[in-house]
Design an enzyme around this catalytic site. Sequence first.
Site, PDB file in Angstrom:
ATOM      1  N   SER A   1      -6.638   8.928   4.599  1.00  0.00           N
ATOM      2  CA  SER A   1      -5.488   9.545   5.251  1.00  0.00           C
ATOM      3  C   SER A   1      -4.220   8.953   4.650  1.00  0.00           C
ATOM      4  CB  SER A   1      -5.520   9.273   6.752  1.00  0.00           C
ATOM      5  OG  SER A   1      -5.153   7.929   7.032  1.00  0.00           O
ATOM      6  N   ASP A   2      -3.121   9.646   4.829  1.00  0.00           N
ATOM      7  CA  ASP A   2      -1.841   9.021   4.509  1.00  0.00           C
ATOM      8  C   ASP A   2      -1.474   8.107   5.671  1.00  0.00           C
ATOM      9  OD1 ASP A   2       0.501   8.343   3.235  1.00  0.00           O
ATOM     10  OD2 ASP A   2       1.082  10.392   2.799  1.00  0.00           O
ATOM     11  N   GLY A   3      -0.553   7.197   5.440  1.00  0.00           N
ATOM     12  CA  GLY A   3      -0.167   6.249   6.472  1.00  0.00           C
ATOM     13  C   GLY A   3       0.304   6.961   7.732  1.00  0.00           C
TER      14      GLY A   3
END
Length: 773
Positions: free
Chosen positions: A304-306
């Site tokens: 996932s992205d942050g």
Amino acid sequence: MRVASAASVSVLVAGLLVPIAAAPQEPVPPADARRPIEERVADLLKRMTLEEKVDQIAGGRSLERGVIDPTGQFTAANFERALQEMNRPAVRRLPRDWAVLRNALQRYRLQKTRLGIPTLFFGEALHGYMAHYATSFPQAIALASTWDPDLVKQVFTAAGDEMASAGANQAFTPVLDLARDPRWGRTEETYGEDPYLVSRMGVAAIQGLQGPGPFDRHHVMATMKHFAAHGEPESGTNTAPANYSERTLRETFLVPFRAAVQEAGVASVMASYNEIDGLPAHVNPWLLDEVLRQEWGFRGHVVSDGSGLQMLVATHQVAADNAEAARKALAAGVDFDLSDGSVYRTLVEEVKAGRVPPAQVDRAVSSILAAKLRLGLFEDPLVDPAYTERITNSPEHRRLALKAAQEAIVLLKNDDELLPLDLAKLKTIAVIGPNATDVHLGGYSRDPGRGVSPLDGIRARVGAAARVLHAQGCRITTGKQGWDGWYEDNSQPADPHAQETSLRQAEEAARKSDVALVFVGETEATNREAWSESHLGDRDSLDLLGAQDELIRRVVETGTPTVVFLIGGRPLSINYAAEHVPAILEGWYLGQEGGTAIAQVLFGDVVPGGKLPITFPRSVGQIPAYYNAKPSRNRTYVFTSREPLFAFGHGLSYTTFTMDNLRVEPAEIGPGQTATVRVDVANTGRREGDEVAQLYVHQRVATYTRPVKELRGFRRVHLRPGEKTTVELALKPEALALVGADMKPVVEPGAFEVMVGPSSRQTASVVLTVREK
């Protein structure tokens, strides 16, 4: 010298939240690297509890403070303290310290945890390893301006070596988004607007980071991001929707990602914050499974992205809570929760309650374990701190950073051959502007511990041969309070009296000088990844901020020959300068050695040869302004020209070139065959220099509308005065294909216009015919 630099989360670890045991309670799984990875993963899975599995996929943690004691030993107490202090600002550890720290943690994981599973360390490497004292190369948009994939591969080979030598294993780079709306603050992170150019640069970066294989302690896993369609958000605002048809996605936004998977074998993928057709990328099974894994054959892991999973609840509102977000993301194909792990930690209860099939968790865990096995971390996760110290920001890497900066600079305008400057004819030089004295590195940077500003570089080059005057002239202001974390906060409104005084000082310096060099543009405080009013970066105008246009006007009106040098991360609508300033250069963010490269180009030691990877619009009203538009896009405006300020592929030189004798052989091919395009390039000027032959294609009649031209090949060549070479570029079937009714590529018979030239606006053409069979 001041370094104005940027930062984000810098060092993350996967699978860090593990039960701490005094000693292993089970034998460590066989470490025989000759066994197939699938067997070794299956063996580990059989031994793991549900909690241990979730710990492998539930979040990274920052280990930037308090992890090791002075003896270099990693302890449980320090482990707990590191978790508690994870949100504190990063201390400026030397790269050698990071190597020692990570070695200590790996020893602890191997010797003191139940199964001895090593840690996978993450980090950023957008334009060099993002760590204090590591080499800072030119920003991604600047590397794209080199149009030199071989150089880009060298840059990321060096960055990967610095990163791996410090114990990190995976880089969150390259960014393969297409920058098709320069209002977007992350334009600087991209390789420009064109799918083919971004593909070539992205493949080169991945090959440099990952090496030829198998993985060793000199290379890291690359992570292509942001998957997908992140680079042309609504209104140019970060994370906004990207609602494009499947055909548009496949013909533009997905092109670089497919190349990264199928050509470069990229090891990891990061999902994007945005939504497509109402579905956020983090919960999009069509994107993460059907296209990525089934169609393209991707076998790595998806992160996932942050805070991307938290956004499913708070922003996108497609999940009621973290547990629902975890269920949806895991089912869609996200293997790892990159934030604090709070979303995926809910999976323990979700599996026990029967709401999540255990097989979905096993699939995700398997991908992370396989990554660790491919990296060789079970056999030997340790690095040599002495090598880390020797290689990081080494003289060799500094020379490479300088070469990259030299190649990245683009000469936009040079009336009456004002450049290069003849130092023998100059007694006094004025260096003016808000970007003259700082080393601006761009986003995702740390302080490299050294850096050359434009003023530093010019003074060093000029020496005692001429007097150098300096005046700031103005500040780069937005009228808003900027975030002042890792970014220099110069966005406060300027005091009118102080600003007028500064402008007059600049005028006076220009009047006293034989030439005025004006450094303007943006900074990391105004051009960056944007999130909120206190986290600026996206813009609703591309004009120069603050009083910069006024500064240029006043300097020009002194009558002193003026050169404008742009520093920043996106194209700007510099209409006044384009009309009134005789010489203009674009440097973007040039890295730690930028000031030296700037001086070398200004005084002719280096001949500029960079080309624009993105179009310069006259105003935001021209957006979208990318060159490869459809024929129906009417670019006629009431008050302004239909042409951009500077076109994609544009870039001048101090010498002159010709491109002649364009031919395509054979002139007629079948739909599955390849043609070869040849053109003779000659240096007809008085200096040696670089030219880029750019190949574009247009299908004259097609089932679906085709862009007016599309880049399909290029080559940068270096020629001495009078030297001539023949550039050969292959036109393979995929270069002529369109996306058919079944959403698969197909080459249709008919006539194709083949165009070659030094920019998208200057081309000669021949016709290639594709037969029915």
